[in-house]
Design a protein around this motif. Structure first.
Motif, short mmCIF file in Angstrom:
data_model
loop_
_atom_site.label_atom_id
_atom_site.label_comp_id
_atom_site.label_asym_id
_atom_site.label_seq_id
_atom_site.Cartn_x
_atom_site.Cartn_y
_atom_site.Cartn_z
N GLY A 1 -2.93 9.84 5.66
CA GLY A 1 -1.41 9.60 5.31
C GLY A 1 -1.09 8.08 5.64
N MET A 2 0.08 7.75 5.23
CA MET A 2 0.57 6.36 5.61
C MET A 2 0.54 5.94 7.18
SD MET A 2 0.61 5.39 2.52
CE MET A 2 1.52 3.71 2.69
N THR B 1 0.65 9.00 11.56
CA THR B 1 0.74 8.71 9.92
C THR B 1 2.02 9.33 9.66
OG1 THR B 1 -0.76 10.71 9.32
CG2 THR B 1 -1.78 8.56 9.31
N TYR C 1 -2.75 2.91 4.83
CA TYR C 1 -2.96 4.35 4.78
C TYR C 1 -4.18 4.37 5.90
CZ TYR C 1 -6.52 3.57 1.30
OH TYR C 1 -7.87 3.22 0.44
N SER D 1 2.02 -2.55 5.05
CA SER D 1 1.74 -0.95 5.10
C SER D 1 0.50 -0.69 4.84
CB SER D 1 2.66 -0.19 3.83
OG SER D 1 2.07 -0.61 2.56
N ASP E 1 -2.37 4.72 -3.40
CA ASP E 1 -3.71 4.15 -3.10
C ASP E 1 -4.61 5.16 -2.17
OD1 ASP E 1 -3.13 1.28 -4.22
OD2 ASP E 1 -1.50 1.51 -2.72
N LEU E 2 -3.88 5.96 -1.53
CA LEU E 2 -4.71 6.77 -0.48
C LEU E 2 -5.32 7.77 -1.33
CD1 LEU E 2 -5.61 8.12 2.01
CD2 LEU E 2 -3.22 9.32 2.05
N HIS F 1 1.64 5.05 10.45
CA HIS F 1 2.92 4.90 10.99
C HIS F 1 3.56 3.56 11.42
CE1 HIS F 1 6.44 6.17 13.73
NE2 HIS F 1 6.16 7.19 13.42
N ILE G 1 0.87 -1.29 -0.03
CA ILE G 1 -0.05 -0.14 0.22
C ILE G 1 0.91 1.32 -0.08
CG2 ILE G 1 -1.65 1.38 1.25
CD1 ILE G 1 -2.91 -1.20 0.03
N SER G 2 0.71 2.32 -0.69
CA SER G 2 1.34 3.34 -0.91
C SER G 2 0.45 4.88 -1.03
CB SER G 2 2.24 3.70 -2.12
OG SER G 2 1.25 3.71 -3.33
N MET G 3 0.91 6.01 -1.01
CA MET G 3 0.24 7.19 -0.98
C MET G 3 -0.55 7.24 -2.18
SD MET G 3 0.39 9.05 1.76
CE MET G 3 0.29 10.75 0.89
N SER H 1 2.15 12.43 6.30
CA SER H 1 0.89 12.87 6.16
C SER H 1 0.46 13.98 5.65
CB SER H 1 0.75 13.23 7.91
OG SER H 1 1.11 12.36 8.92
#
Length: 339
Positions: free
Chosen positions: A286-287, A253, A306, A304, A224-225, A289, A220-222, A256
């Motif tokens: 955000g991702m 996150t 988000y 990972s 995807d968010l 933490h 999962i990455s930014m 963020s």
């Protein structure tokens, strides 16, 4: 004695004619046929009669008794019928009159928008989760990478029940609770009420609603968010809606961001709703933490994720052009009937 019995017959008939209800009817029966009634008193004197008189007087007394009982039964039926007719007349309904339309409730504006949001995220494969409003300090702060000496606690005016229990200040504790109860991969949103010791004004309330979102999987990455929130914004505000991510900081996150949507009133040109900027802030995210993943029992080296948090009242106020948050909680039917 014959004359006395005949007089009782006539007196009973007159009394029954004047009886108006069941109680008066019973009074007549007791007066003439009761244990101490007038006819009973005559029959008690039978012992003083000669053997020739007794059968004659006895037969006459029985005839009078049957006559009185018959009259009582007939009068009782007459009274019952009259009472029924009176009742039916009093309960008469005019079926030709127009009916009275009952008041029917409808959804509160908060529920209208929340249901739309649920439908959007469920359409993207998200589960709906719920959690406690009275929360442990651990879930509300520490497990979210906000230890007791963290300055982020100063920005949240918290209602403490005791040192370890609070009224949750955010729906983010559901991140930890959901990770503890489920193995990845998963997607969920957790709508619910949160509480902060804020003074009541047009944009603040000690009680408000948030919608927490959490996705955990491998890789999962930014991106995807951004993709998920862009889909959400387009379905909520229209296909022409654009989103913008701005760097920000949240303890739970890393990295963020704050997420803005292009103003759905002016299309990004600038208007009073967006204060001339063309963008409206709707949520933060955000991702997740790595410490938060670990606190939830998820290996951050393998997975990972988000997370995001949406303020429901903000979306409702934008949707219906409401300029005072207090209107959503005052239960004024003049306001609520518009939705």
């Amino acid at each position: 004695m014959k004359e006395q019995i005949e007089q009782i017959r006539q007196a009973a008939a007159a009394a029954l004619d004047s009886a108006q209800d069941a109680q008066q009817l019973e009074d007549v029966r007791i007066r003439f046929l009761g244990k101490k009634g007038e006819l009973t008193a005559i029959l008690k004197q039978m012992g003083s009669l000669s053997a020739e008189e007794r059968p004659v007087i006895g037969q006459l007394a029985n005839e009078v008794r049957e006559d009185i009982n018959g009259r009582i039964a007939a009068k009782g039926a007459e009274i019952k019928k009259a009472q029924l007719e009176k009742r039916l007349l009093g309960e008469k309904i005019d079926v030709t009159m127009p009916g009275v339309q009952p008041l029917i409730g409808h959804k509160h504006p908060l529920s209208i928008v929340l249901d739309e949001i649920k439908e959007i995220f469920m359409g993207m494969g998200f589960d709906i989760a719920e959690g406690p409003e009275v929360e442990y300090d651990y879930y509300n702060f520490e497990a979210l990478n906000i230890p007791k000496d963290h300055p982020a606690r100063d920005t949240q005016d918290t209602f403490y029940i005791d040192d370890n229990i609070v009224l949750r200040t955010q729906t983010s504790p559901m991140q930890i609770r959901f990770m503890e109860a489920h193995k990845p991969p998963f997607r969920m949103i957790a709508p619910g009420r949160v509480f902060r010791s804020d003074a009541v004004d047009a944009t603040h309330s000690p009680l408000f609603n948030q919608i927490e979102g959490l996705v955990v999987d491998k890789g999962i990455s930014m991106a995807d968010l951004k993709g998920s929130l862009e889909t959400f914004a387009k379905r909520l505000y229209g296909e022409d809606t654009r989103i913008r991510l701005r760097p920000h900081h949240f303890p739970f996150t890393e990295p963020s961001c704050e997420i803005d949507v292009s103003c759905f009133k002016c299309g990004g040109k600038g208007c009073p709703m967006c204060k001339g900027e063309g963008w409206i802030e709707i949520l933060g995210g955000g991702m997740v933490h790595p410490k938060v993943l670990k606190n939830g029992g998820v290996d951050p080296d393998e997975y990972s994720g988000y997370a995001f948090g949406i303020g429901l009242e903000r979306l409702v106020m934008f949707r219906f052009n409401i300029d005072d948050m207090r209107l959503l909680y005052e239960n004024d039917l003049r306001f609520l009937s518009q939705f």
